[in-house]
Design a protein around this motif. Structure first.
Motif, mmCIF file in Angstrom:
data_model
loop_
_atom_site.group_PDB
_atom_site.id
_atom_site.type_symbol
_atom_site.label_atom_id
_atom_site.label_comp_id
_atom_site.label_asym_id
_atom_site.label_seq_id
_atom_site.Cartn_x
_atom_site.Cartn_y
_atom_site.Cartn_z
ATOM 1 N N ASP A 1 0.799 -1.233 0.000
ATOM 2 C CA ASP A 1 0.000 0.000 0.000
ATOM 3 C C ASP A 1 0.829 1.278 0.000
ATOM 4 O O ASP A 1 0.264 2.368 -0.128
ATOM 5 C CB ASP A 1 -0.934 0.012 1.226
ATOM 6 C CG ASP A 1 -1.861 -1.192 1.233
ATOM 7 O OD1 ASP A 1 -2.133 -1.709 0.126
ATOM 8 O OD2 ASP A 1 -2.284 -1.616 2.313
ATOM 9 N N ASP B 1 -5.579 3.675 7.101
ATOM 10 C CA ASP B 1 -6.966 4.043 6.821
ATOM 11 C C ASP B 1 -7.265 5.390 7.478
ATOM 12 O O ASP B 1 -7.877 6.264 6.896
ATOM 13 C CB ASP B 1 -7.910 2.970 7.359
ATOM 14 C CG ASP B 1 -7.678 1.656 6.627
ATOM 15 O OD1 ASP B 1 -7.260 1.733 5.456
ATOM 16 O OD2 ASP B 1 -7.875 0.589 7.215
ATOM 17 N N THR B 2 -6.814 5.495 8.722
ATOM 18 C CA THR B 2 -6.921 6.774 9.425
ATOM 19 C C THR B 2 -5.516 7.145 9.903
ATOM 20 O O THR B 2 -4.694 6.250 10.125
ATOM 21 C CB THR B 2 -7.843 6.645 10.666
ATOM 22 O OG1 THR B 2 -7.401 5.498 11.399
ATOM 23 C CG2 THR B 2 -9.292 6.477 10.271
#
Lengths: 529, 98
Positions: free
Chosen positions: A132, A152-153
């Motif tokens: 990623d 993601d956060t």
């Protein structure tokens, strides 16, 4: 780690990352009321706020407990930490004191990091990092490494400079997590990239070429034809190489010239050919710009690049007398940084031919450190103000330096500063805490001797193999005898690690035998419990 | 002679002629040393050390420029040190396994 050292890392930002802003605010308010009962010692603390009992049984967040019904972090624990931070002496660590710690993220071995992070978490982090490409922003300050990990956060991870992985906190609130893993992987990538930044200049290439020409001319006429002008040329070239920021080549060239000029029977010494080979292979790689190792490592680093540190806490570990083949004699007093275990040595030496009446054994007997006879400082603790330290662990005291004897440290806590034999590797292994290169390096290493040291006729040393590629070796019979007398009691050795014939060897200077720190050199008297 | 002893003897012979040449210089290699180097180069070639055999012959070749011969000599000496180091490492590992 000491309680006050950990407490010194607990900034408001740090506590907010561990808990949250609201808990910190309420905790501060509760602490300020002074309503709770509070007690602390060097091992921990307890308090009673709002009728609940809070305890800290050691160092680290995982040692905290509170009897209130909240799951995890609560404002009572915040109140306990804030009170401790504000009241325990020494927990307000000045920024400068923290800044001389390298940070565990640089010094811990790969194995240690894997163990602390957990192999599963590390594998997961590696997979995410490769797949990623998450954004990881790193910021190193005098007190911590701050990482902002955008998965993601976004999450914030804080690693205290004076602490270990256990002391790190993440805004995800888990004790171990992929955010920590991603931060450390990104950091290692950055460190590897920064090592590659050093590139060789045209001036350096030209100088290396001249030095190689000198070697070729010597090889044409041989060792028998070395004259004073040839030696002077080598000395001048070595000086220029050092000034041109290529200390490794300078050192090797000086060594080649010295050993060849000694005119000893070179059949009995492998030193000239080892130095020639190292010089030739290294400079060939540099000149051809095809370096098998990071350029900076091949060019070398100046040993005497001293930097000032406001304050340094040391524990004395031993002293030794020494002499070099080039005619210098001297003594060194060895210390460990009380917090990190980093070794430092203070030395005094003279060229024997110009030393007059100065003799190293006499000088060591009369030397003092912090008012303590230098030969008896093993186990004593000192605080040094304005200490000057070089990258290779030399300590220098200058006009503005002062040394104060602060007490004694028990032997078992000194052993805790020791590294594992597996943490010592030849210098190609960058990720090991002790990377041994052409220059010897000091370290305190945990050692168990399974039998007595045995005399090896080939190397004329008493040796004992303690790991597959690590050997204890000494050419001093009295040191071998002392170790053999109590070999079963050896817990750790303070030693100098060096490479000899593809083997990493350690030369012992002091030993921890049972509960006693024993200096091993014959001119050093005294032991400490 | 076991393969290990044979390799040790080969490296020892290599070290002996290298030490001799280091002492007197490539410009002053005597006839006896030259013969010894030639013998060693033959053996090296048989054992598959082709590049090292060629370097050794270049060191004692009468016709080439002296700087090239000295260059070949330092390269050979460096390769000898690498071979010795490798040999010691293998030997250490075998000791540990035993």
């Amino acid at each position: 780690m000491k309680l006050e050292t950990w407490l010194a890392t607990l900034s408001d930002d740090y506590l907010t990352t561990w808990g949250n802003k609201g808990q910190l605010r309420r905790g501060k308010k509760l602490a300020a009321t002074g309503d709770g009962e509070f007690a602390s010692d060097q091992h921990g603390a307890s308090a009673q706020f709002d009728g609940f009992l809070q305890r800290l049984d050691g160092v680290g967040f995982e040692k905290l407990t509170c009897t209130c019904p909240a799951a995890g972090v609560c404002h009572h624990l915040m109140a306990l930490l804030v009170t401790l931070r504000d009241t325990v002496p020494g927990s307000q660590l000045p920024v400068d004191a923290a800044s001389h710690h390298a940070g565990f993220w640089r010094t811990a071995s790969a194995e240690t990091l894997v163990e602390q992070l957990g192999r599963g978490v590390l594998n997961q982090s590696l997979a995410i990092y490769a797949k990623d490409h998450p954004s990881v922003r790193l910021q190193e300050s005098a007190t911590e490494l701050l990482a902002c990990v955008e998965l993601d956060t976004p999450h914030t991870v804080r690693f205290p400079r004076t602490g270990t992985m256990d002391m790190s906190v993440c805004s995800c609130k888990r004790a171990t997590c992929v955010h920590r893993g991603l931060a450390l992987i990104a950091l290692r990538d950055d460190l590897a990239a920064s090592r590659e930044i050093a590139s060789i200049t045209e001036d350096q290439v030209e100088l290396l070429g001249l030095a190689r020409d000198w070697l070729i001319s010597v090889m044409i006429d041989g060792q028998v034809a070395i004259t004073d002008p040839v030696m002077q040329r080598a000395t001048a070239l070595a000086r220029e190489l050092r000034q041109a920021d290529t200390p490794n080549a300078a050192t090797d060239l000086g060594r080649i010239a010295r050993t060849l000029a000694m005119r000893q029977d070179i059949l009995t010494s492998s030193e000239p050919s080892e130095a020639i080979a190292r010089f030739w292979l290294t400079t060939t790689a540099l000149v051809n710009d095809r370096t098998p190792r990071p350029t900076r490592e091949l060019l070398g680093q100046h040993k005497r690049d001293y930097r000032r540190h406001d304050t340094l806490d040391l524990v004395g570990i031993g002293s030794e007398l020494w002499a070099t083949p080039s005619g210098y004699e001297g003594f060194s007093i060895h210390f460990l940084d009380e917090t990190t275990g980093t070794p430092y040595s203070l030395s005094e030496a003279r060229n024997a031919s110009h030393a007059g009446s100065w003799r190293a054994p006499h000088a060591l007997r009369h030397a003092a450190f912090g008012g303590q006879p230098a030969a008896r400082c093993a186990g004593s603790t000192f605080n040094v103000r304005n200490a000057w330290l070089s990258p290779d662990g030399r300590l220098s005291l200058r006009d503005d330096s002062s040394v104060r004897l602060t007490g004694e440290r028990n032997t078992s806590s000194i052993v805790q500063l020791a590294i594992s034999p597996n943490d010592i590797r030849p210098s190609a292994h960058h990720h090991f805490p002790v990377s041994v290169g052409p220059s010897p390096i000091a370290c305190l290493v945990r050692v168990r001797l399974s039998h007595r040291l045995e005399f090896d006729r080939f190397s004329a040393k008493w040796t004992h193999r303690i790991a597959s590629s690590l050997v204890v070796a000494t050419d001093k019979r009295d040191i071998a005898d002392r170790l053999n007398l109590d070999y079963r009691s050896v817990q750790a050795l303070y030693c100098v690690a060096y490479i000899e014939r593809a083997q990493t060897r350690i030369r012992p200077i002091s030993a921890v035998l049972s509960d006693t720190l024993v200096p091993l050199t014959h001119d050093t008297i005294g032991a400490t419990r | 002679m076991t393969p290990h002893e044979s390799l040790d003897a080969f490296i020892d012979d290599w070290r002996q002629w290298v030490t001799n040449v280091l002492h007197v210089g490539v410009a002053h290699v005597g006839r006896r040393t030259a013969v010894r180097v030639e013998d060693w180069a033959d053996r090296a070639e048989t054992l598959g050390w082709i590049e090292d055999a060629a370097l050794a012959r270049r060191v004692i070749s009468g016709g080439g420029p002296l700087t090239e011969r000295a260059d070949a000599f330092v390269t050979s000496l460096s390769r000898l040190e690498l071979a010795s180091t490798l040999r010691s490492t293998v030997s250490n590992q075998q000791e540990v396994q035993e």
